[in-house]
Design a protein around this motif. Sequence first.
Motif, short mmCIF file in Angstrom:
data_model
loop_
_atom_site.label_atom_id
_atom_site.label_comp_id
_atom_site.label_asym_id
_atom_site.label_seq_id
_atom_site.Cartn_x
_atom_site.Cartn_y
_atom_site.Cartn_z
N TRP A 146 9.16 51.09 -54.75
CA TRP A 146 8.07 50.35 -54.78
C TRP A 146 8.55 48.60 -54.86
N ARG A 147 9.52 48.54 -55.63
CA ARG A 147 9.78 47.09 -55.75
C ARG A 147 10.36 46.53 -54.35
N HIS A 148 10.62 47.30 -53.49
CA HIS A 148 10.89 46.86 -52.08
C HIS A 148 9.67 46.54 -51.31
N ARG A 149 8.65 47.07 -51.53
CA ARG A 149 7.37 46.99 -50.94
C ARG A 149 6.49 45.76 -51.45
N ASN A 150 6.74 45.42 -52.72
CA ASN A 150 6.13 44.54 -53.53
C ASN A 150 6.68 43.26 -53.04
N LEU A 151 8.00 43.21 -52.98
CA LEU A 151 8.67 41.92 -52.60
C LEU A 151 8.60 41.71 -51.10
N HIS A 152 8.35 42.64 -50.38
CA HIS A 152 7.98 42.79 -48.90
C HIS A 152 6.59 42.08 -48.65
N GLN A 153 5.74 42.49 -49.54
CA GLN A 153 4.40 41.73 -49.46
C GLN A 153 4.23 40.43 -49.90
N TRP A 154 5.15 40.17 -50.98
CA TRP A 154 5.41 38.40 -51.24
C TRP A 154 5.74 37.56 -50.27
N GLN A 155 6.81 38.07 -49.31
CA GLN A 155 7.06 37.34 -48.15
C GLN A 155 6.10 37.37 -46.93
N LEU A 156 5.22 38.39 -46.83
CA LEU A 156 4.11 38.24 -45.85
C LEU A 156 3.10 37.24 -46.32
N ASP A 157 2.84 37.24 -47.69
CA ASP A 157 1.89 36.22 -48.00
C ASP A 157 2.41 34.69 -48.11
N ILE A 158 3.57 34.51 -48.37
CA ILE A 158 4.00 33.24 -47.99
C ILE A 158 3.99 32.60 -46.63
N ALA A 159 4.68 33.81 -45.60
CA ALA A 159 4.26 33.43 -44.15
C ALA A 159 2.85 33.20 -43.86
N ALA A 160 2.05 34.04 -44.27
CA ALA A 160 0.61 33.97 -43.95
C ALA A 160 0.05 32.69 -44.29
N THR A 161 0.48 32.17 -45.52
CA THR A 161 -0.16 31.04 -46.11
C THR A 161 0.35 29.86 -45.35
N GLY A 162 1.73 29.72 -45.00
CA GLY A 162 2.00 28.77 -43.90
C GLY A 162 1.34 28.63 -42.80
N LYS A 163 1.32 29.74 -42.25
CA LYS A 163 0.50 29.62 -40.85
C LYS A 163 -0.74 29.28 -40.95
N SER A 164 -1.45 29.49 -42.25
CA SER A 164 -2.93 29.10 -42.03
C SER A 164 -3.30 27.87 -42.14
N VAL A 165 -1.97 27.09 -42.33
CA VAL A 165 -2.37 25.36 -42.24
C VAL A 165 -1.74 25.09 -40.77
#
Length: 717
Positions: free
Chosen positions: A263-282
């Motif tokens: 689960w920790r692998h997937r949890n940190l993976h989602q964190w990285q996706l959220d960072i990237a998506a937030t940057g692209k939203s701008v």
Amino acid sequence: MRRNGMSRRGVLRAGLGIGGAAWAAGALPGLPAAVSKPLGIEQAAWAAPAVKQGVFPDWARFARIADGTFDEDADAAQMKPVINTLKAQNVSVIELDTVLSNWLTQADFDDHMKRVKNFTGLAHAAGIRVVMYYPSLELISVGGEKGRSFYKDDNGKAWVQRSLDGQDNVFYGSLVVWVDPGDESCWLSPNSPWRDYYLARIKSLAATGVDAIWPDVPIYFDGKASWCDASVWAANAFKADTGLPLPKKADFGDPTFRRFVEWRHRNLHQWQLDIAATGKSVNKDLVTFVETVSMDYQYATSIGLDGAYLRNVEGVSHAWEVDILGNYDGMRHATASDWTCLISMYKYARAASGTKPAWAFSYGWKADDASLVMAQLLAAGCNPYEVKSPFKNATTDAKMRTRMYGFVAAHQEKLFNSSPAAEVAVYHSSASRDFVSPQAGTGMYVNNKKPSGVKEWWSESTPEDSCATMPWLGEFRGTVKALVYGHVPFNTVVSIGLSAADLAPYKVVMLPNLQAVSDAEAEVLRGYVAGGGTVVVTGPAPTGLDELGAARAEFALADVLGFRRKDPVPATSQNRFGAGTCWYFKDLLGKTFLTATGQADATQLLAPVRQAAPPAVTLSSGDRRIYLEAGRLGNDTVVQLVNFTGFGDKPAAFATTPAACSVSVTVPDGKRVTAAAVASPDAASPAPQPVTWTTAGTTATIAVTVAQYAVLTVTVE
């Protein structure tokens, strides 16, 4: 042994210092060295034109990266020398690392964003891209041990990561190299309100015009407290995702704990996706490079970050922090097996980044060991981020960087756009790494014993640190060593997101000590063999575990193997399955070869490879410690050769001795060799120099002498 993310204050620097061969430095008459323009070797008559932009922009795929830093109150006049210095060193991308590691008020952060925007504009005017470094889960409070800090005086205590045994993940002083004495390092939970705090600042950063964001340390750091995160935030997230409460302790015999590891692998993976998506939203053109310290070895298990999860995600790739043996010694006391471990790490990095750019640290202590490390990085297909160990804000040697980066710029098409010629793959199983005989130690290298007089070795000389002691990793690394020594071009294939298309290019797939597999993964492997592929499986319990480390009632690939759990496990077997073949060896042949000395070979392990996929490009003569990679670009076969023959079974003084070898290339029917040329950054010019060849039947042979690194191009028409 992480070196990144260190606090930097009151310094204006960028690995300052100009130098190098005349063809690399490109000083123009009448201009100071610091503002000279490079010669434009990308446009040399013999250099291929750049391809059109793909999903990832060309600047990222051809990147030559270096650190650049400016003082907190720097103006344009102070920023320009940093940029000009790096441009003169043939740097194309600046990783801007300023004060974002530190606890900043919102006003201070906003003010700093204005300076980042100013720096970015100046860099763009100079033709250089900017990627902004910003730690994603660590926050440093300067002077926080005795003074105010984020943990003591802000939200840190509420948002901090917590270990399974109840420790808050915060520390002070000199526990790690990047945290100065007296400072506080606080590690935050990605499931806490820190998520919104950080992502709001990512939006501000994306608005500055930077070309990419470099989130650092998206990990559950284990230097102070092990097996984080057991905070209330993580407990709620784990329960919501799995329906389970957090495990009470670290126990690989406990199914809930193994689920927590996954689960920790997937949890940190989602964190990285959220960072990237937030940057692209701008900024829709913004890309993200996540600094990833966990490579092919066991560290990914303990800190949670598995880089392979990002492989198929568009717009997000990696900046791989590939550690070397000694903080203040580099690879100068490596064994030959340690060098093959380094190759394994870079090959894993290339594979786990998929078709996207794989940026990677190229650490060095002196110019000669630094250039040899970079040669291995380039041969594996990664983009270099050259830096002097143990920090990341200075070059190992300005002349060396200028020379090597000039060579990379000149040959970027061949280095980064060639299609791999490998017909053999080594399978990296994340689940087997996590659950096959878990033990203490990272397994980063073979040689765990610190040489006399060397400061800060990668290991504390504890035997369990060595990959040679680890049943899964030792077998994986030994298989890599066997292929390197056998001069067999190969690629690494990672298990995360495995599809039939991933295996389609290969005639042989090596499955070292493969035990933990999912049903879907097993089905892909089964289909590969049924369709005509060859697999080589080693180890005592082949596919005997599921993806969470639980014992299977039956081997997942029993039909492919040709035997079942109830049968005696054969020492060796060869089973036809569909149109393909499964070779099986009960012994860990790779692990045995990893520590073999003298002239021991891996004949038994490589026999299936020689039979099913004899390499079309290999060495017909030469020391087995010459690393060979091969690719194709149009009518050209591109052969990269790296010479680590100065290293043996035991550590010795660093030495580079030119090595002669003969490269053999199989010429297709109806074709002939029309040209051959060798280029090297060790030469006086980066331009290819014609060489002769001989032809016997369908094989062309070219004699080459390699100092450290050479690129041979053979044109067949």
